[in-house]
Scaffold this motif. Structure first.
Motif, short mmCIF file in Angstrom:
data_model
loop_
_atom_site.label_atom_id
_atom_site.label_comp_id
_atom_site.label_asym_id
_atom_site.label_seq_id
_atom_site.Cartn_x
_atom_site.Cartn_y
_atom_site.Cartn_z
N MET A 1 0.83 -1.20 0.00
CA MET A 1 0.00 0.00 0.00
C MET A 1 0.87 1.26 0.00
SD MET A 1 -3.11 1.06 0.21
CE MET A 1 -4.00 2.50 0.62
N LEU A 2 1.91 1.24 0.78
CA LEU A 2 2.79 2.41 0.86
C LEU A 2 3.49 2.65 -0.47
CD1 LEU A 2 3.95 4.63 2.64
CD2 LEU A 2 5.77 3.05 3.27
N LYS A 3 3.89 1.59 -1.17
CA LYS A 3 4.56 1.75 -2.46
C LYS A 3 3.63 2.36 -3.51
CE LYS A 3 7.97 -1.90 -1.96
NZ LYS A 3 8.50 -3.14 -2.50
N LYS A 4 2.36 1.99 -3.48
CA LYS A 4 1.39 2.54 -4.43
C LYS A 4 1.18 4.03 -4.20
CE LYS A 4 -1.28 -1.60 -5.38
NZ LYS A 4 -2.61 -2.21 -5.34
N PHE A 5 1.33 4.47 -2.98
CA PHE A 5 1.16 5.89 -2.65
C PHE A 5 2.45 6.67 -2.87
CE2 PHE A 5 1.54 9.27 0.54
CZ PHE A 5 0.51 10.08 0.13
N LEU A 6 3.56 6.09 -2.51
CA LEU A 6 4.84 6.79 -2.53
C LEU A 6 5.34 7.08 -3.94
CD1 LEU A 6 6.87 7.94 -0.60
CD2 LEU A 6 8.07 5.77 -0.60
N LEU A 7 5.17 6.17 -4.87
CA LEU A 7 5.67 6.36 -6.23
C LEU A 7 5.02 7.56 -6.92
CD1 LEU A 7 7.58 5.39 -8.41
CD2 LEU A 7 5.80 3.82 -9.17
N PRO A 8 3.69 7.70 -6.91
CA PRO A 8 3.10 8.90 -7.53
C PRO A 8 3.53 10.20 -6.85
CG PRO A 8 1.42 7.23 -7.23
CD PRO A 8 2.64 6.75 -6.53
N VAL A 9 3.71 10.17 -5.55
CA VAL A 9 4.16 11.37 -4.83
C VAL A 9 5.56 11.76 -5.28
CG1 VAL A 9 4.79 12.29 -2.56
CG2 VAL A 9 2.66 11.01 -2.84
N ILE A 10 6.44 10.79 -5.43
CA ILE A 10 7.81 11.07 -5.88
C ILE A 10 7.81 11.62 -7.30
CG2 ILE A 10 10.01 9.99 -6.49
CD1 ILE A 10 9.58 8.11 -4.09
N ILE A 11 7.02 11.02 -8.19
CA ILE A 11 6.96 11.49 -9.58
C ILE A 11 6.39 12.90 -9.64
CG2 ILE A 11 5.82 11.11 -11.80
CD1 ILE A 11 6.08 8.09 -11.22
N PHE A 12 5.34 13.18 -8.88
CA PHE A 12 4.77 14.51 -8.85
C PHE A 12 5.78 15.53 -8.34
CE2 PHE A 12 2.57 17.86 -6.46
CZ PHE A 12 1.84 18.43 -7.49
N THR A 13 6.52 15.19 -7.31
CA THR A 13 7.53 16.08 -6.75
C THR A 13 8.62 16.38 -7.77
OG1 THR A 13 7.10 15.19 -4.55
CG2 THR A 13 9.15 16.40 -4.85
N LEU A 14 9.03 15.39 -8.55
CA LEU A 14 10.05 15.61 -9.57
C LEU A 14 9.55 16.57 -10.66
CD1 LEU A 14 11.55 12.03 -9.94
CD2 LEU A 14 12.60 14.03 -8.87
N PHE A 15 8.28 16.44 -11.06
CA PHE A 15 7.72 17.36 -12.05
C PHE A 15 7.66 18.78 -11.51
CE2 PHE A 15 5.86 13.61 -14.27
CZ PHE A 15 6.38 13.89 -15.51
N VAL A 16 7.28 18.93 -10.26
CA VAL A 16 7.22 20.27 -9.66
C VAL A 16 8.61 20.88 -9.60
CG1 VAL A 16 6.75 21.52 -7.52
CG2 VAL A 16 5.11 19.85 -8.37
N LEU A 17 9.59 20.11 -9.18
CA LEU A 17 10.95 20.63 -9.10
C LEU A 17 11.51 20.97 -10.47
CD1 LEU A 17 12.46 18.34 -6.33
CD2 LEU A 17 11.79 20.74 -6.14
N ALA A 18 11.17 20.19 -11.49
CA ALA A 18 11.63 20.48 -12.85
C ALA A 18 11.02 21.78 -13.35
CB ALA A 18 11.29 19.33 -13.78
N GLY A 19 9.78 22.06 -12.97
CA GLY A 19 9.14 23.31 -13.38
C GLY A 19 9.72 24.52 -12.70
N CYS A 20 10.39 24.34 -11.58
CA CYS A 20 10.99 25.45 -10.83
C CYS A 20 12.44 25.68 -11.22
CB CYS A 20 10.90 25.17 -9.34
SG CYS A 20 9.22 25.07 -8.72
N SER A 21 12.87 25.10 -12.29
CA SER A 21 14.26 25.21 -12.72
C SER A 21 14.64 26.65 -13.01
CB SER A 21 14.49 24.36 -13.96
OG SER A 21 15.77 24.59 -14.48
N SER A 22 15.84 27.04 -12.63
CA SER A 22 16.32 28.39 -12.91
C SER A 22 16.84 28.51 -14.34
CB SER A 22 17.42 28.77 -11.93
OG SER A 22 18.54 27.91 -12.10
N ASN A 23 16.82 27.44 -15.10
CA ASN A 23 17.29 27.45 -16.48
C ASN A 23 16.18 27.80 -17.47
OD1 ASN A 23 19.83 26.68 -15.65
ND2 ASN A 23 19.38 24.51 -15.85
#
Length: 58
Positions: free
Chosen positions: A1-23
């Protein structure tokens, strides 16, 4: 159950961080429909309360 929740959260976080790029590149326009020395103003509202303003001067 934790893996099903954690993977989408990690992917979402990576997309948010990529959108905040200073480049990020600034917007560039070839032709604009306004003449020189004109101003465009946007007022940003949330629940009928002014929360911000953006202004562009040509």
């Amino acid at each position: 159950m934790l893996k099903k929740f954690l993977l989408p959260v990690i992917i979402f976080t990576l997309f948010v961080l990529a959108g905040c790029s200073s480049n990020a590149k600034p917007m560039e326009f070839d032709r604009i429909p306004w003449g020189d020395y004109q101003r465009l103003t946007y007022d940003i509202f949330e629940n009928d309360k002014l929360v911000g303003t953006a202004e562009f001067t040509i």
